[in-house]
Design a protein around this motif. Structure first.
Motif, mmCIF file in Angstrom:
data_model
loop_
_atom_site.group_PDB
_atom_site.id
_atom_site.type_symbol
_atom_site.label_atom_id
_atom_site.label_comp_id
_atom_site.label_asym_id
_atom_site.label_seq_id
_atom_site.Cartn_x
_atom_site.Cartn_y
_atom_site.Cartn_z
ATOM 1 N N CYS A 81 0.847 -1.182 0.000
ATOM 2 C CA CYS A 81 0.000 0.000 0.000
ATOM 3 C C CYS A 81 0.886 1.237 0.000
ATOM 4 O O CYS A 81 2.034 1.187 0.437
ATOM 5 N N PHE B 132 -2.842 7.601 1.808
ATOM 6 C CA PHE B 132 -4.084 7.350 1.086
ATOM 7 C C PHE B 132 -5.207 7.995 1.876
ATOM 8 O O PHE B 132 -5.030 8.389 3.032
ATOM 9 N N GLU C 12 -9.070 -12.721 -3.391
ATOM 10 C CA GLU C 12 -7.990 -11.786 -3.081
ATOM 11 C C GLU C 12 -6.916 -12.473 -2.245
ATOM 12 O O GLU C 12 -5.717 -12.285 -2.479
ATOM 13 N N ASP D 70 -9.622 -0.586 0.741
ATOM 14 C CA ASP D 70 -10.120 0.127 -0.432
ATOM 15 C C ASP D 70 -9.976 1.619 -0.124
ATOM 16 O O ASP D 70 -10.552 2.107 0.855
ATOM 17 N N ASN E 184 -8.545 5.810 -1.750
ATOM 18 C CA ASN E 184 -8.045 6.694 -2.794
ATOM 19 C C ASN E 184 -6.582 6.983 -2.497
ATOM 20 O O ASN E 184 -6.184 7.102 -1.343
ATOM 21 N N SER E 185 -5.782 7.107 -3.546
ATOM 22 C CA SER E 185 -4.374 7.450 -3.356
ATOM 23 C C SER E 185 -3.999 8.547 -4.336
ATOM 24 O O SER E 185 -4.807 8.972 -5.163
ATOM 25 N N ALA F 153 -2.376 8.201 -6.829
ATOM 26 C CA ALA F 153 -2.290 7.614 -8.173
ATOM 27 C C ALA F 153 -3.494 7.975 -9.034
ATOM 28 O O ALA F 153 -3.459 7.767 -10.238
ATOM 29 N N ASP G 249 -9.765 7.253 -8.631
ATOM 30 C CA ASP G 249 -10.493 6.002 -8.425
ATOM 31 C C ASP G 249 -9.988 5.280 -7.186
ATOM 32 O O ASP G 249 -8.809 5.332 -6.859
ATOM 33 N N SER G 250 -10.899 4.591 -6.519
ATOM 34 C CA SER G 250 -10.530 3.791 -5.352
ATOM 35 C C SER G 250 -9.733 2.569 -5.810
ATOM 36 O O SER G 250 -10.071 1.940 -6.811
ATOM 37 N N LEU G 251 -8.668 2.266 -5.095
ATOM 38 C CA LEU G 251 -7.823 1.104 -5.368
ATOM 39 C C LEU G 251 -7.854 0.193 -4.151
ATOM 40 O O LEU G 251 -8.201 0.621 -3.051
ATOM 41 N N THR G 252 -7.472 -1.061 -4.327
ATOM 42 C CA THR G 252 -7.417 -2.005 -3.223
ATOM 43 C C THR G 252 -5.973 -2.348 -2.920
ATOM 44 O O THR G 252 -5.211 -2.695 -3.817
ATOM 45 N N PHE G 253 -5.600 -2.226 -1.647
ATOM 46 C CA PHE G 253 -4.258 -2.513 -1.161
ATOM 47 C C PHE G 253 -4.357 -3.633 -0.131
ATOM 48 O O PHE G 253 -5.428 -3.881 0.419
#
Length: 75
Positions: A12, A16, A28, A48, A50-51, A53, A56-60
């Motif tokens: 991650c 974020f 996962e 889940d 936002n970063s 990057a 959009d929401s990403l999953t770490f």
């Protein structure tokens, strides 16, 4: 604040926002176990969020033996 203990895998960003913590799904967990050995007693946590990057929401993911949730300070 959440403190993770016995961390063996961390994927991650350092910053974020708007995170939602949850247990990883079976799919996962399987994809993370392809990258690092995940013992039965370890927990795969999905975040889940936002970063920087993008919007959009990403999953770490974090793999740890335990976690401690600190109480929220009252104002």
């Amino acid at each position: 604040m959440v403190s993770f203990h016995g961390v063996c895998y961390l994927a991650c960003p350092t910053e974020f926002s708007h995170p939602t913590f949850r247990l990883a799904s079976a799919a996962e967990r399987l994809s993370v176990s392809a990258l690092v050995a995940v013992d039965e007693d370890e927990t795969v946590v999905a975040i889940d969020a936002n970063s920087s990057a993008g919007m959009d929401s990403l999953t770490f993911f974090i793999v740890a033996t335990s976690a401690t949730l600190a109480p929220v300070p009252q104002d």
